[in-house]
Scaffold this motif. Structure first.
Motif, PDB file in Angstrom:
ATOM      1  N   HIS A 294      -0.947  -7.991   0.626  1.00 51.43           N
ATOM      2  CA  HIS A 294      -0.278  -8.373   1.506  1.00 51.43           C
ATOM      3  C   HIS A 294       0.877  -8.959   1.525  1.00 51.43           C
ATOM      4  O   HIS A 294       1.934  -8.402   2.097  1.00 51.43           O
ATOM      5  CB  HIS A 294      -1.200  -9.520   2.353  1.00 51.43           C
ATOM      6  CG  HIS A 294      -2.272  -9.035   3.143  1.00 51.43           C
ATOM      7  ND1 HIS A 294      -3.299 -10.100   3.341  1.00 51.43           N
ATOM      8  CD2 HIS A 294      -2.941  -7.709   3.262  1.00 51.43           C
ATOM      9  CE1 HIS A 294      -4.291  -9.298   3.853  1.00 51.43           C
ATOM     10  NE2 HIS A 294      -4.070  -7.930   3.988  1.00 51.43           N
TER      11      HIS A 294
ATOM     12  N   GLU B  75      -6.216 -12.507   8.076  1.00 55.12           N
ATOM     13  CA  GLU B  75      -7.091 -12.147   6.754  1.00 55.12           C
ATOM     14  C   GLU B  75      -6.915 -13.078   5.618  1.00 55.12           C
ATOM     15  O   GLU B  75      -7.996 -13.445   5.213  1.00 55.12           O
ATOM     16  CB  GLU B  75      -6.792 -10.639   6.366  1.00 55.12           C
ATOM     17  CG  GLU B  75      -7.218  -9.590   7.570  1.00 55.12           C
ATOM     18  CD  GLU B  75      -6.774  -8.006   6.984  1.00 55.12           C
ATOM     19  OE1 GLU B  75      -6.373  -7.948   5.956  1.00 55.12           O
ATOM     20  OE2 GLU B  75      -6.706  -7.200   7.958  1.00 55.12           O
TER      21      GLU B  75
ATOM     22  N   HIS C 158      -5.591   0.941   2.487  1.00 57.75           N
ATOM     23  CA  HIS C 158      -5.823  -0.440   2.413  1.00 57.75           C
ATOM     24  C   HIS C 158      -7.134  -0.791   3.368  1.00 57.75           C
ATOM     25  O   HIS C 158      -7.834  -1.826   3.053  1.00 57.75           O
ATOM     26  CB  HIS C 158      -4.492  -1.108   2.818  1.00 57.75           C
ATOM     27  CG  HIS C 158      -4.691  -2.573   3.075  1.00 57.75           C
ATOM     28  ND1 HIS C 158      -4.494  -3.498   1.980  1.00 57.75           N
ATOM     29  CD2 HIS C 158      -5.077  -3.478   3.995  1.00 57.75           C
ATOM     30  CE1 HIS C 158      -4.734  -4.869   2.283  1.00 57.75           C
ATOM     31  NE2 HIS C 158      -4.978  -4.909   3.342  1.00 57.75           N
TER      32      HIS C 158
ATOM     33  N   HIS D   2      -6.380  -8.862  -2.951  1.00 60.47           N
ATOM     34  CA  HIS D   2      -5.844  -8.314  -1.421  1.00 60.47           C
ATOM     35  C   HIS D   2      -4.843  -9.152  -0.763  1.00 60.47           C
ATOM     36  O   HIS D   2      -3.741  -8.631  -0.241  1.00 60.47           O
ATOM     37  CB  HIS D   2      -7.363  -8.611  -0.793  1.00 60.47           C
ATOM     38  CG  HIS D   2      -7.356  -8.145   0.757  1.00 60.47           C
ATOM     39  ND1 HIS D   2      -8.553  -7.950   1.571  1.00 60.47           N
ATOM     40  CD2 HIS D   2      -6.186  -7.588   1.663  1.00 60.47           C
ATOM     41  CE1 HIS D   2      -8.112  -7.450   2.745  1.00 60.47           C
ATOM     42  NE2 HIS D   2      -6.786  -7.177   2.681  1.00 60.47           N
TER      43      HIS D   2
ATOM     44  N   ASP E 163      -9.675  -3.803   3.288  1.00 59.70           N
ATOM     45  CA  ASP E 163     -10.041  -4.714   4.642  1.00 59.70           C
ATOM     46  C   ASP E 163     -11.576  -4.334   4.849  1.00 59.70           C
ATOM     47  O   ASP E 163     -12.241  -5.502   5.506  1.00 59.70           O
ATOM     48  CB  ASP E 163      -9.117  -4.020   5.708  1.00 59.70           C
ATOM     49  CG  ASP E 163      -7.887  -4.679   5.679  1.00 59.70           C
ATOM     50  OD1 ASP E 163      -7.519  -5.514   4.996  1.00 59.70           O
ATOM     51  OD2 ASP E 163      -6.912  -4.142   6.481  1.00 59.70           O
TER      52      ASP E 163
HETATM   53 FE   LIG Z   1      -5.759  -6.888   4.512  1.00 64.64          FE
END
Ligand SMILES: [Fe+2]
Ligand SMILES: [Fe+2]
Length: 158
Positions: free
Chosen positions: A80, A61, A116, A76, A121
């Motif tokens: 992570h 990602e 999330h 984002h 996402d």
């Molecule tokens: Fe993610």
């Protein structure tokens, strides 16, 4: 608390992400199941499998964000990094013999993941579709943003 299970509500309609997310949910369930029987070596090993999968999952990602106009320190990717660091820290504590750090983080991850997936996402999946980004080739058919994106685009991030 009931275990996290894969449902359509978790889908972001990007096949590779959905496959990876389903694997994440299954590996998390494995850790939960194994910990109920053995919070020693077997529990640690199950958590290590989840951690290795999560490194790959987040790595994909993060690379897709880099390829489609996000700044390296966008919110984002930062989330992570925090989650991965927390997972590494609790594994370290578990190996030191602290009581139940893995059980606690497994419960926290089960609460964290739906939020999330459904915000950050899902936002990334729709951004990738908008940019015409093909994760298999890394090619973009649309126009990338003029400036780096620092936010994830989800409803809670403005
Ligand atoms: Fe993610
Ligand atoms: Fe994800």
């Amino acid at each position: 608390m009931s275990a996290l299970v894969w449902t359509e509500a978790l889908q972001v309609n990007q096949p590779q992400m959905d496959r990876t997310h389903q694997e994440f949910v299954e590996l998390l369930a494995d850790v939960r199941r194994v910990l109920q029987e053995d919070d020693g070596d077997a529990g640690h090993a199950a958590f290590e499998r989840l951690l290795a999968h999560t490194v790959e999952h987040f790595g994909h990602e993060d690379r897709w964000m880099q390829a489609t106009g996000f700044s390296p320190d966008n919110c984002h990717s930062r989330q992570h990094a925090v989650v991965l660091q927390t997972m590494r820290d609790v594994l370290h504590l578990a190996r030191e013999g602290q009581p139940d750090p893995l059980g606690i983080v497994v419960r926290e991850l089960a609460q964290w993941f739906p939020m999330h997936a459904q915000t950050m996402d899902a936002g990334l999946a729709s951004h990738m579709a908008e940019m015409g980004f093909d994760p298999a080739t890394g090619e973009v058919s649309g126009a990338l943003p003029d400036t780096f994106l620092t936010h994830c685009g989800s409803a809670g991030c403005r």
